[in-house]
Write a protein that holds these residues in place. Structure first.
Motif, mmCIF file in Angstrom:
data_model
loop_
_atom_site.group_PDB
_atom_site.id
_atom_site.type_symbol
_atom_site.label_atom_id
_atom_site.label_comp_id
_atom_site.label_asym_id
_atom_site.label_seq_id
_atom_site.Cartn_x
_atom_site.Cartn_y
_atom_site.Cartn_z
ATOM 1 N N ARG A 70 0.820 -1.211 0.000
ATOM 2 C CA ARG A 70 0.000 0.000 0.000
ATOM 3 C C ARG A 70 0.858 1.266 0.000
ATOM 4 O O ARG A 70 0.508 2.256 -0.638
ATOM 5 C CB ARG A 70 -0.955 -0.001 1.194
ATOM 6 C CG ARG A 70 -2.000 -1.094 1.127
ATOM 7 C CD ARG A 70 -3.129 -0.812 2.087
ATOM 8 N NE ARG A 70 -3.985 -1.976 2.246
ATOM 9 C CZ ARG A 70 -5.109 -1.982 2.950
ATOM 10 N NH1 ARG A 70 -5.500 -0.882 3.580
ATOM 11 N NH2 ARG A 70 -5.844 -3.072 3.062
ATOM 12 N N VAL A 71 1.966 1.236 0.732
ATOM 13 C CA VAL A 71 2.855 2.406 0.729
ATOM 14 C C VAL A 71 3.356 2.674 -0.685
ATOM 15 O O VAL A 71 3.398 3.829 -1.143
ATOM 16 C CB VAL A 71 4.041 2.196 1.692
ATOM 17 C CG1 VAL A 71 5.105 3.275 1.485
ATOM 18 C CG2 VAL A 71 3.561 2.217 3.139
ATOM 19 N N ALA A 170 6.311 10.268 15.784
ATOM 20 C CA ALA A 170 5.733 10.713 14.516
ATOM 21 C C ALA A 170 4.926 9.597 13.864
ATOM 22 O O ALA A 170 3.911 9.856 13.206
ATOM 23 C CB ALA A 170 6.845 11.175 13.571
ATOM 24 N N PHE A 171 5.343 8.353 14.051
ATOM 25 C CA PHE A 171 4.633 7.205 13.460
ATOM 26 C C PHE A 171 3.170 7.197 13.904
ATOM 27 O O PHE A 171 2.276 6.944 13.098
ATOM 28 C CB PHE A 171 5.333 5.910 13.879
ATOM 29 C CG PHE A 171 4.914 4.696 13.106
ATOM 30 C CD1 PHE A 171 5.693 4.213 12.070
ATOM 31 C CD2 PHE A 171 3.743 4.016 13.424
ATOM 32 C CE1 PHE A 171 5.317 3.093 11.357
ATOM 33 C CE2 PHE A 171 3.354 2.892 12.723
ATOM 34 C CZ PHE A 171 4.149 2.424 11.672
ATOM 35 N N GLY A 216 -0.119 1.001 10.162
ATOM 36 C CA GLY A 216 1.212 0.854 9.603
ATOM 37 C C GLY A 216 1.460 1.763 8.418
ATOM 38 O O GLY A 216 2.500 2.434 8.333
ATOM 39 N N VAL A 217 0.528 1.805 7.474
ATOM 40 C CA VAL A 217 0.683 2.659 6.291
ATOM 41 C C VAL A 217 0.731 4.123 6.697
ATOM 42 O O VAL A 217 1.616 4.884 6.266
ATOM 43 C CB VAL A 217 -0.461 2.413 5.290
ATOM 44 C CG1 VAL A 217 -0.369 3.396 4.109
ATOM 45 C CG2 VAL A 217 -0.418 0.982 4.771
ATOM 46 N N ALA A 232 3.177 17.168 2.883
ATOM 47 C CA ALA A 232 2.080 16.893 3.816
ATOM 48 C C ALA A 232 0.837 16.357 3.109
ATOM 49 O O ALA A 232 0.020 15.676 3.726
ATOM 50 C CB ALA A 232 1.728 18.159 4.593
ATOM 51 N N LYS A 233 0.693 16.663 1.811
ATOM 52 C CA LYS A 233 -0.513 16.254 1.096
ATOM 53 C C LYS A 233 -0.600 14.725 1.026
ATOM 54 O O LYS A 233 0.332 14.046 0.610
ATOM 55 C CB LYS A 233 -0.514 16.840 -0.316
ATOM 56 C CG LYS A 233 -1.806 16.589 -1.066
ATOM 57 C CD LYS A 233 -1.796 17.260 -2.436
ATOM 58 C CE LYS A 233 -3.107 17.017 -3.169
ATOM 59 N NZ LYS A 233 -3.115 17.671 -4.501
ATOM 60 N N GLY A 234 -1.740 14.205 1.444
ATOM 61 C CA GLY A 234 -1.958 12.764 1.410
ATOM 62 C C GLY A 234 -1.450 12.025 2.633
ATOM 63 O O GLY A 234 -1.630 10.810 2.739
ATOM 64 N N VAL A 235 -0.801 12.736 3.563
ATOM 65 C CA VAL A 235 -0.291 12.102 4.777
ATOM 66 C C VAL A 235 -1.330 12.264 5.887
ATOM 67 O O VAL A 235 -1.660 13.390 6.259
ATOM 68 C CB VAL A 235 1.045 12.735 5.221
ATOM 69 C CG1 VAL A 235 1.521 12.105 6.528
ATOM 70 C CG2 VAL A 235 2.101 12.551 4.131
#
Length: 347
Positions: A70-71, A170-171, A216-217, A232-235
């Motif tokens: 997926r990543v 951060a995870f 996880g992703v 940052a977009k999509g995170v």
């Protein structure tokens, strides 16, 4: 500005702005079938750190394979800074045989740093160290519990430095657990080389679960953003702080028999609380499983057939006085709100 140099790995070179799956030779089976370790290299046009993501070091811990897949589908990688090395299946032998181990009956994650002339496990460990670890600045190693057990999504780190803790937070997993480095582990040899490695534990061997995959992703994308590799977009944003623990214990079965569990992963328990009951198959005795420590259930057995001394419940002592159930519910709600890959899949 001069173009970024190609990324060299094995006998291959990947140009800046390109991505490619390469096969690093590992061994040849008895029937002369070659076995390789496949690495997907994404080499960004602009400079930045090199991050590896590895999964299935234990061949039956398959949840990481789906996370890596997926990543690699994330649109955030289109403008990657630095280099991503994705190894979804490190232990192909165990993966094909649904086994934790290699054909030589060794545990790969107890075989580092390995040797080019050692056992099969030692040779694979040496290949990973020289081709992946030595080229990386940071790593994320994906694991699950063994078969018949399950783990709450958690990041395990050693108290080795401020940056490791920063990346762990951060995870955004429900829990960050400080744990000692095991001799012969990937994390141990990485620490000696100055490479920060996060170990993600979630779910059960030979199983997928959607919550663990999404945590996880999301966590990997957040770490990549923290490292400056992606924008940052999509995170997915994390509005929940991870719980912290530096101590955990296993509550073991007081007898052999059939286990009925009263608590699950993610639940807070108190010292003295009854966690389950072990009964004789004939019903002529029952014995309570009592919590000797209070804390958060971060792992447990899924198998009702137990022997005396079997580990049943893994309990972590939490530093903060909070409701773990509420925190985990908040994380689940955040993931539901996020736009993730394969949103329409039911796993």
């Amino acid at each position: 500005m001069a173009a970024r140099a190609p990324f060299s790995i094995g006998e291959f070179e990947i140009e800046a702005g390109a991505q490619r799956t390469i096969d690093l030779p590992v061994s040849v089976l008895s029937d002369h079938t070659p076995v390789t370790m496949s690495v997907h290299v994404v080499h960004g046009e602009k400079p930045g750190p090199t991050l590896f993501i590895s999964a299935a070091i234990h061949g039956d811990e398959v949840i990481g394979v789906e996370i890596v897949r997926r990543v690699l589908q994330s649109k955030s990688l289109s403008k990657l800074r630095g280099t991503l090395l994705a190894i979804p299946i490190v232990n192909a032998f165990g993966f094909m045989n649904h086994s934790r181990y290699l054909p030589d009956r060794r545990d790969l994650n107890r075989s580092f740093p390995g040797s080019p002339k050692g056992s099969l496990a030692g040779r694979l460990a040496h290949l990973f160290e020289t081709e992946i670890l030595d080229r990386s600045d940071v790593g994320i190693d994906l694991h699950s519990a063994a078969i018949h057990r399950t783990n709450l999504p958690q990041i395990r780190v050693s108290p080795s430095g401020a940056r490791t803790s920063e990346l762990a937070n951060a995870f955004g997993a429900p829990l960050v657990l400080m744990s000692k480095v095991r001799e012969g582990s990937l994390r141990g040899v990485a620490q000696k080389k100055g490479v920060d490695v996060l170990l993600y534990e979630a779910g059960e061997g030979l199983r997928f679960d959607e919550f663990s995959v999404r945590v996880g992703v999301s966590g990997i994308l957040r770490v990549m953003h923290t490292l400056g590799m992606i924008g940052a977009k999509g995170v997915p944003k994390s509005r929940t702080t991870s719980m912290q623990s530096s101590h955990s214990v296993w509550e073991r079965s007081p007898a052999g028999g059939l286990l009925r569990c009263f608590v699950g992963t993610g639940e807070n328990v108190s010292k003295g609380q009854v966690l389950g009951i072990v009964s004789s198959p004939f019903g002529d005795f029952e014995e309570n499983v009592i919590a000797t420590h209070g804390g958060l259930i971060i792992g447990r057995t899924n198998l009702p057939i137990v022997n005396e001394g079997d580990g049943l419940f893994h309990i972590a002592t939490i530093r903060q006085n909070i409701s773990a159930e509420t925190k985990i519910e908040n994380i689940a709600a955040e993931l539901e709100d996020s736009i993730m890959a394969d949103e329409d899949e039911i796993i």
